[in-house]
Enzyme design. Structure first.
Site, PDB file in Angstrom:
ATOM      1  N   LYS A 211       0.878  -1.359  -0.029  1.00 42.55           N
ATOM      2  CA  LYS A 211      -0.025   0.013   0.000  1.00 42.55           C
ATOM      3  C   LYS A 211       0.878   1.364   0.058  1.00 42.55           C
ATOM      4  CE  LYS A 211      -3.150   2.692   2.940  1.00 42.55           C
ATOM      5  NZ  LYS A 211      -4.069   2.577   4.447  1.00 42.55           N
TER       6      LYS A 211
ATOM      7  N   LYS B 242      -9.845  12.836   8.631  1.00 43.02           N
ATOM      8  CA  LYS B 242      -9.281  12.412   9.864  1.00 43.02           C
ATOM      9  C   LYS B 242      -9.193  13.639  10.754  1.00 43.02           C
ATOM     10  CE  LYS B 242      -6.095   8.858   8.435  1.00 43.02           C
ATOM     11  NZ  LYS B 242      -6.494   7.627   9.114  1.00 43.02           N
TER      12      LYS B 242
ATOM     13  N   ASP C  51       1.781   6.599   5.361  1.00 46.18           N
ATOM     14  CA  ASP C  51       0.718   5.521   4.803  1.00 46.18           C
ATOM     15  C   ASP C  51       1.191   4.808   3.397  1.00 46.18           C
ATOM     16  OD1 ASP C  51      -1.614   4.365   5.456  1.00 46.18           O
ATOM     17  OD2 ASP C  51      -2.846   5.561   4.494  1.00 46.18           O
TER      18      ASP C  51
ATOM     19  N   GLU D 207      -9.506   3.313   2.934  1.00 52.53           N
ATOM     20  CA  GLU D 207      -9.033   3.361   1.558  1.00 52.53           C
ATOM     21  C   GLU D 207      -8.165   2.581   1.242  1.00 52.53           C
ATOM     22  OE1 GLU D 207      -7.839   5.115   3.688  1.00 52.53           O
ATOM     23  OE2 GLU D 207      -5.440   4.817   3.319  1.00 52.53           O
TER      24      GLU D 207
ATOM     25  N   ARG E 286      -7.521  -0.830   1.887  1.00 53.08           N
ATOM     26  CA  ARG E 286      -8.497  -2.075   1.117  1.00 53.08           C
ATOM     27  C   ARG E 286      -8.666  -1.913  -0.078  1.00 53.08           C
ATOM     28  NH1 ARG E 286     -11.993  -2.363   6.510  1.00 53.08           N
ATOM     29  NH2 ARG E 286     -10.408  -0.979   7.068  1.00 53.08           N
TER      30      ARG E 286
END
Ligand code: BES
Ligand code: ZN
Ligand code: ZN
Length: 490
Positions: free
Chosen positions: A255, A267, A278, A339, A341
């Site tokens: 990812k 968030k 991320d 997001e 997944r």
């Protein structure tokens, strides 16, 4: 940092380092010295007691080969692990840099080198990784990294081990260095360019699929998440083909959300800056692919990195949307912050369909719930295959990149059923958040052996992260050493 080897302590060095076990009064592998130096060593040994992580420096007077001797405590013999050696070697290297030395030497005692095994890899990994510092954007840079001489009785095998360890450590450092980049300096396009550069240098095949093509070819997850940002999404694919032609590859998926604001399900502001990390799963895959190609492993490995920026805006995807993923299944979006997944589901399905792999392993900073469940020193692991899990657990033991398996049964799969689509992108309340995310990924593939590793807690240093010299503040490169060990022991 250059690394070389010597077979004795006779060569000149600014700092000669030896390990000391607790309560032993002995420096492992250190030769004899004149009586003055010897009595200083003895006094220092008494003072530092060989306690884990303690360092003691003894100046050597007169014209000797070593200007200084450094005693490095390893703690009690019964508690000694490979990670202790990694950690203490990292401290030694940082001390050498702090002293502004050009070079230092570490003695590897014969007792640390056996037929199957030697501690030399840990010494190299520890010292190299500890000297990496994220100072790209500071005027004041870290001091130059001193060179390392390893004092060891040489054999062909040892020299090979040393070469391998350097490539592995460089892979982890490469991962850290791109994962640490700020979101304004690292977009999906930047990552794609890194992938191209690495591939060119190491003769891998690299394909980058851009927005319009992604849309045309049905990558509904990646395009939905990416549509809110002016930094367009990319799907990056690297191929290392050094196995036989018809051998199925191992597919690695990571990812790479270059910044996760949460999107329309925004968030909270606190610590949102950390969401530059991320992209760590993707950076891990890049670091692994770089090392795999430098090691010229005789296998086929494919790295797939879906990369997007998750932003709120007039073009963003929304809660309530229903999207179609690459494998044709539909997903109801109930939270745009879930997001990861969605982009992973596309990449996993693509990997399975195009490569019919032996195994698929994915890395993702997927859920905050993983930090609640396991903290910040152990990664979450979910799999559909016991054999693969066993292999990864063995690699985890050898590399001290810790993983813990969580269950995935039908009850969890049921928790992501949607009234209006094939699945929904969240589970039920806060229950088992890491597993319901994995359940979503499980739906993306058929029956290929698969492991999902949730690195939300371990990909960068957080408040509860155990301090380790070789993981200074910032990205840790978690997973690079783990998977390189797995690939080398297939
Ligand atoms: N990237 C985050 C997960 C994350 C959060 C990793 C904090 C590391 C630290 C992910 O995209 C996310 O936001 N997940 C949500 C899922 C939820 C909306 C079902 C989460 O964990 O809260
Ligand atoms: Zn999110
Ligand atoms: Zn995310």
């Amino acid at each position: 940092m250059k690394i070389k080897t010597e077979s004795s302590t006779k060569k000149k060095t600014q700092l000669l380092c030896g390990f000391v076990l607790e309560n032993t009064n002995k420096v492992l592998g250190l030769g004899t010295f004149d009586s003055k130096t010897a009595s200083s060593i003895n006094q220092s040994l008494k003072d530092m007691e060989g306690k884990m992580g303690r360092l003691s420096i003894i100046p050597v007077v007169g014209k000797k080969s070593a200007q200084r001797i450094l005693l490095a405590g390893l703690g009690k013999k019964e508690n000694l692990t490979k990670d202790t050696i990694r950690f203490v070697s990292g401290k030694i290297a940082q001390k050498a840099r702090e002293l502004k030395l050009k070079e230092f030497s570490i003695i590897v005692p014969p007792s640390f080198v056996t037929e199957q095994n030697s501690s030399v890899s840990q010494i190299i990994e520890g010292s190299k990784m500890a000297l990496y510092k994220f100072d790209k954007f500071k005027a004041e840079k870290a001091e130059n990294s001193p060179d390392l001489t390893i004092i060891i009785s040489k054999s062909k095998k040892i020299l090979q081990t040393i070469k391998t360890a350097q490539i592995v450590a460089d892979g982890a450092i490469f991962t850290k260095s791109i994962a640490n980049l700020p979101p304004n300096e690292c977009t999906p396009t930047t990552l794609a360019n890194f992938a191209k550069t690495v591939s060119k240098k190491n003769k891998m095949k690299c394909t980058v699929i851009s927005k319009s093509e992604l849309k045309k070819r049905g990558f509904g997850g990646i395009t939905a998440v990416g549509q809110g940002s002016k930094n367009e999404p990319k799907l990056i694919i690297l191929e290392h083909n050094h196995g036989s032609r018809n051998e199925k590859p191992i597919v690695l998926v990571g990812k790479a959300v270059t910044f996760d604001t949460g999107g329309i399900s925004l968030k909270p502001g606190e610590k949102m800056d950390e969401m530059k990390f991320d992209k760590c799963g993707g950076c891990t895959v890049l670091g692994i692919m770089k090392a795999v190609s430098e090691l010229r492993l005789p296998i086929n490995v494919v790295g797939i990195i879906p990369s997007v920026e998750n932003m709120p805006g007039g073009e963003s995807y929304r809660p309530g949307d229903i999207i179609k993923l690459y494998n044709g299944k539909t997903a109801e979006i109930l939270n745009t912050d879930a997001e990861g997944r969605l982009i992973l589901a596309d990449a996993l399905a693509y990997g399975e369909k195009h490569y019919s792999p032996k195994a698929i392993i994915d890395f993702a900073t997927l859920t905050g719930a993983c930090i609640i469940a396991l903290g910040t020193n152990v990664a979450g692991m979910v799999s559909n295959n016991e054999k693969l899990t066993k292999k990864i657990n063995e690699s985890s033991k050898r590399t001290t990149e810790e993983v813990w398996e969580l269950p995935l049964n039908q009850d969890y799969m049921d928790m992501i059923k949607s009234e209006v689509a094939d699945m929904k992108n969240i589970g039920i309340g806060r229950a088992a958040g890491t597993i319901t995310a994995a359940a979503f990924l499980r739906n993306a593939i058929e029956d290929t052996p698969w492991i999902h590793i949730d690195i939300a807690g371990v990909a960068w240093t957080q408040i509860a992260t155990k301090e380790k010299s070789y993981n200074p503040k910032g990205a840790t490169g978690f997973g690079v050493r783990l998977i390189l060990d797995y690939l080398q022991n297939l």
